[in-house]
Each structure stands twice: as C-alpha cells, then as structure tokens.
Design a protein around this motif. Structure first.
Motif: not given
Length: 242
Positions: A73-86
């Motif tokens: 119930p307590n682990k999360m990873l989010v990788q996010s790539k946008g036009q001008d960010y990672h």
C-alpha cells in the motif's frame, strides 16, 4: 474528484434530457473498475497527457508522457517527461523524493504511510499534481456521484481498437468523459475533462490516455528508493500550506 477534476462539454446537456441523470449502468461500471484497481497488489502503466495552458497567443497544448509504478500500500514511482522538463517522484513508504533531471537537483520530504495519503499530502503542501490519480481512490464512484448530478452511459465506443464503456459526468463547471475497457478487467483507457469556464474566451481541456497496463507483477522494492546521481544537489522546497 480530488485534484485533477479542477479542469465546456461539446455536446449540449439538453441532448441527454430523456436520459436518467444517474445511470445505474454507468455507476456499475465505475464501481467495477474501482473494485479491480482496489484489489491489485501492484501495477504499472503508461499515461499520455495533454493539457491546455495560457500562452502568448491563447491556449497552448502541453504534452507529457508518464510511467507509473505502484506497489501497495505504500510504494510509488512516477517518471514524467514534458516538452521542457523531465522529473521523477520516488515514494518508499516514509519519504517522497522529487528529482529534476534537467537541473540535477532533488528534494526529500516526509510522507504518510500510504500511496493515497501521500498523493493528498504532497498535493496539499506542495501543489504537485499526480496525473489521473483520481482513478486510484477507493471512493472514486462516490466522489463522482457527490460532485456530478448527471452521470450517464453513452454506449460502447472503440479507442485504438479497444471496445470501451463511454461514461459522461457533468455539472455546471465540468464535463468529464471516461472510457473504461469493456472486458474482464474494466480498466481506465481514456479521460477527457472539459472546463465550462473560459480563459480569454477559450475553453480548456485535459486529456489522459492509459496504455501498457501490467497488474500484480513482481516489482522490485529497489526501484522505489532514490539514489542521487553524481553531483546532484539537494535543495529544500517550501510548503505552500500555511
């Protein structure tokens, strides 16, 4: 809806005047989806997002691609790539780490003992939006019914060849359309949110498309631990909550 549904329906509401304002089939589909997600021990998925933001000459589309890994119930990873960010977010059950690949710096903040509590806490204190996280909430259907007087089933539609239940939730501020897979798993496929307020006469839209769902896979705990890259700087971030 917790956060994302802070985002002008293209079809007039009068078109649904002969349809019950709360459709029992729509409610059953949403309940089924929430039950399936709630029973998962782990999952991962990709998420393509577009959001309208004010620009120099009017609203501009901003796109991002996200990889999400959850282990209850307590682990999360989010990788996010946008036009001008990672950027990335690592949550290990006690801390949340935010890391900017562009700037090679990171911040560490204390976090509650569950994914849902952490999403709420990080949003409240630091204004971080976790894309399309509403679907993870156990009370998703109840939240929809509390906020939207109209919840209707619009029929079966295909998204990228996949047959889906098409559901509309509507109130005086938002038009929300959801496509849920019409199969044994009943998982989210697409979400579209239309604002009824305007920015300089233009209506904003938020769109999220799910893909590559993996369920109950053996995700290593190690991926939820952040290891600072060489020469990365730790910085402090200030809470926006006073």
């Amino acid at each position: 809806m917790k956060k994302i549904l802070l985002l002008v329906l293209l079809v007039p509401l009068s078109a649904f005047s002969q349809v019950s304002k709360v459709d029992s089939l729509a409610v059953r589909v949403l309940d089924r989806m929430s039950d399936v997600i709630g029973d998962l021990h782990s999952c991962s998925y990709g998420l393509k997002v577009s959001v309208d933001k004010p620009g120099l000459y009017g609203l501009e589309k901003h796109f991002s691609e996200n990889e999400v890994y959850l282990k209850g119930p307590n682990k999360m990873l989010v990788q996010s790539k946008g036009q001008d960010y990672h950027k990335g977010y690592w949550y290990n059950g006690s801390h949340m780490v935010y890391y900017s690949y562009n700037e090679n710096n990171y911040s560490v903040v204390d976090a509650p003992d569950s994914i849902i509590k952490t999403i709420d806490s990080i949003h409240t204190h630091y204004g971080v939006e976790f894309p399309a996280a509403d679907f993870l909430y156990p009370a998703f259907t109840d939240d929809i019914l509390a906020e939207f007087p109209t919840v209707v089933f619009l029929g079966n539609k295909k998204i990228d060849g996949k047959e889906c239940f098409h559901i509309l939730a509507d109130n005086d501020k938002l038009g929300v359309q959801m496509w849920i897979s019409n199969d044994a798993l009943t998982l989210p496929v697409k979400l579209v949110i239309n604002y009824k307020s305007t920015v300089n006469g233009e209506a904003r839209q938020y769109e999220a498309t799910f893909y590559d769902w993996e369920m109950n896979s053996d995700i290593p705990n190690a991926i939820f631990e952040f290891n600072a890259p060489p020469q990365a700087r730790q910085i402090a971030i200030m809470s926006k909550k006073k």
